[in-house]
Write a protein that holds these residues in place. Sequence first.
Motif, PDB file in Angstrom:
ATOM      1  N   LEU A  24      49.792  87.733 -81.130  1.00 13.27           N
ATOM      2  CA  LEU A  24      48.336  87.715 -81.102  1.00 13.27           C
ATOM      3  C   LEU A  24      47.836  87.947 -79.685  1.00 13.27           C
ATOM      4  O   LEU A  24      48.322  87.326 -78.732  1.00 13.27           O
ATOM      5  CB  LEU A  24      47.819  86.370 -81.619  1.00 13.27           C
ATOM      6  CG  LEU A  24      46.306  86.155 -81.606  1.00 13.27           C
ATOM      7  CD1 LEU A  24      45.618  87.131 -82.564  1.00 13.27           C
ATOM      8  CD2 LEU A  24      45.967  84.711 -81.957  1.00 13.27           C
ATOM      9  N   SER A  25      46.879  88.822 -79.544  1.00 16.34           N
ATOM     10  CA  SER A  25      46.293  89.116 -78.234  1.00 16.34           C
ATOM     11  C   SER A  25      45.535  87.903 -77.718  1.00 16.34           C
ATOM     12  O   SER A  25      44.619  87.397 -78.366  1.00 16.34           O
ATOM     13  CB  SER A  25      45.338  90.307 -78.338  1.00 16.34           C
ATOM     14  OG  SER A  25      44.551  90.409 -77.169  1.00 16.34           O
ATOM     15  N   ARG A  26      45.946  87.425 -76.539  1.00 12.44           N
ATOM     16  CA  ARG A  26      45.261  86.268 -75.964  1.00 12.44           C
ATOM     17  C   ARG A  26      43.821  86.613 -75.587  1.00 12.44           C
ATOM     18  O   ARG A  26      42.922  85.786 -75.701  1.00 12.44           O
ATOM     19  CB  ARG A  26      46.029  85.763 -74.745  1.00 12.44           C
ATOM     20  CG  ARG A  26      47.310  85.013 -75.107  1.00 12.44           C
ATOM     21  CD  ARG A  26      48.142  84.707 -73.895  1.00 12.44           C
ATOM     22  NE  ARG A  26      48.720  85.935 -73.327  1.00 12.44           N
ATOM     23  CZ  ARG A  26      49.519  85.952 -72.260  1.00 12.44           C
ATOM     24  NH1 ARG A  26      49.828  84.822 -71.653  1.00 12.44           N
ATOM     25  NH2 ARG A  26      50.005  87.084 -71.805  1.00 12.44           N
ATOM     26  N   GLY A  27      43.599  87.840 -75.143  1.00 14.67           N
ATOM     27  CA  GLY A  27      42.241  88.257 -74.817  1.00 14.67           C
ATOM     28  C   GLY A  27      41.332  88.251 -76.034  1.00 14.67           C
ATOM     29  O   GLY A  27      40.181  87.805 -75.970  1.00 14.67           O
ATOM     30  N   PHE A  28      41.863  88.727 -77.159  1.00 14.10           N
ATOM     31  CA  PHE A  28      41.097  88.719 -78.406  1.00 14.10           C
ATOM     32  C   PHE A  28      40.782  87.290 -78.825  1.00 14.10           C
ATOM     33  O   PHE A  28      39.656  86.977 -79.226  1.00 14.10           O
ATOM     34  CB  PHE A  28      41.898  89.435 -79.496  1.00 14.10           C
ATOM     35  CG  PHE A  28      41.342  89.266 -80.882  1.00 14.10           C
ATOM     36  CD1 PHE A  28      40.162  89.891 -81.259  1.00 14.10           C
ATOM     37  CD2 PHE A  28      41.997  88.467 -81.821  1.00 14.10           C
ATOM     38  CE1 PHE A  28      39.647  89.725 -82.537  1.00 14.10           C
ATOM     39  CE2 PHE A  28      41.483  88.304 -83.088  1.00 14.10           C
ATOM     40  CZ  PHE A  28      40.307  88.937 -83.451  1.00 14.10           C
TER      41      PHE A  28
END
Length: 470
Positions: free
Chosen positions: A106-110
């Motif tokens: 999972l994208s941490r930024g997202f």
Amino acid sequence: MRPEGVKLLPWLVGAGDLLMIAAATALAIRFRVSLPIFDTAGDVLENSVLASGFFVATWLVMLAFFGAYELDVFGAGTEEFKLVVNASFFTGALVATMAFLMQYPLSRGFFVLLFPIGVLMLLIGRLVSRRIIQRFRVRGHFNEKVLLVGTPGYIGEIHTVLARESWLGYRVIGCLIPHDYAGLEVTSTGIPVLGFIDEVRAVVDEHRPDVVFFTAGAVSSSTQLRRLAWELEDYANVQIIVAPNVTDVSSERVRIRPVAGLPLMHLGRSRSQLATNDAKRAFDLVGALTILALVWPLLLAAMLWIRLDDHGPIFFRQIRVGREGKEFTCFKLRSMSIDAEQRLPELEGRDHVLFKEPNDPRVTRPGRFIRRFSLDELPQLWNVVRGEMSLVGPRPPLPSEVEQYEDDMLRRLNVLPGMTGLWQVSGRSDLSWEDTVRLDLYYVDNWSMVQDLLILARTVTAVLASRGAY
């Protein structure tokens, strides 16, 4: 049985939540891909899109689990917004934990973008839906039929509140009274008497109310109330409300603690001291400076218009009374003619100590415009910066008004006066003096930062709609 329209409210609000969460998800994906502060990653878009459906579904389930779709939370109070925030934080923690345990890329930024944007959009959506629900209720939709139970005096007090606050959605159809008042067919406030208190089951069978509302004088003992509740337990769609002999107290100050079968109500102290803390002062300072930075072009244009209209002074300075009775100079853009004070005797009567004339001939051309949208009050941001006023608080009174205050009214001076407050978002100059005092005292005794934020949000809509502004 509750009206079908009322039963649809959770579904309609849920549809709004779904729209807000979906929009927040789309924005989070968009910003994650486009913002330069995040590293590029080839699979970010694909992984985020795949996970977003799970996020949206989980979020809605958690909102339902936390009770954010219960009928009782819609339309009034801060409980609805607290439930939304709590459910959102729990959803974020759950998603993060599952992604870690399942080792999902999972994208941490997202993730960092999704939940702050989502919470903000959910709160905005709930605020909009609340305004819509309240407007429909005022027009007679989504209302619930209420049967009041008690003595005529207490029934009259409750009916006055419900009639005044029609946005709550309670429509009184009648009342039940003790045998001591036999022969009374209609109360002094115009409520038809449908029977006696011990006939509650028969009256509910006949009139089918949605709510049976027991006032403070409804029963002579807890045993009688328990027996009346037993008589209504077969009516699954009838809600029972018990009003204690306590008014104008927020939920933050009330704690119910059952002890030996007694539901004891603990009332917290007045929160007026909290309304003067450093956090509120910091919020006021940052908020005032931010607003000034945003509106200075509009403020400058209004100042030039006032000067060019009659070549008089731009600002109107007036002595007002602040916290603990300290006087200060309150700044406003001048909206009246230069000789306004001399022309005051031309006008008729005053409404108690509060006075404002809707068709005041002394108001200038630019004055009518800036008053309509409350632009005349923007210079008070400087009073906020100086610590003489707050963004939210009671209306700053004149010294002549304070001289006429009764003891209860002096409690308004326990906190800083505000540029806006409950008095403004509830009708401004359309309110009676008694309602203005009641709202200010409620604010002083029940202050909270959440309430301040809600008042600021409601102020925007009140100003744009020009309600009570003249």
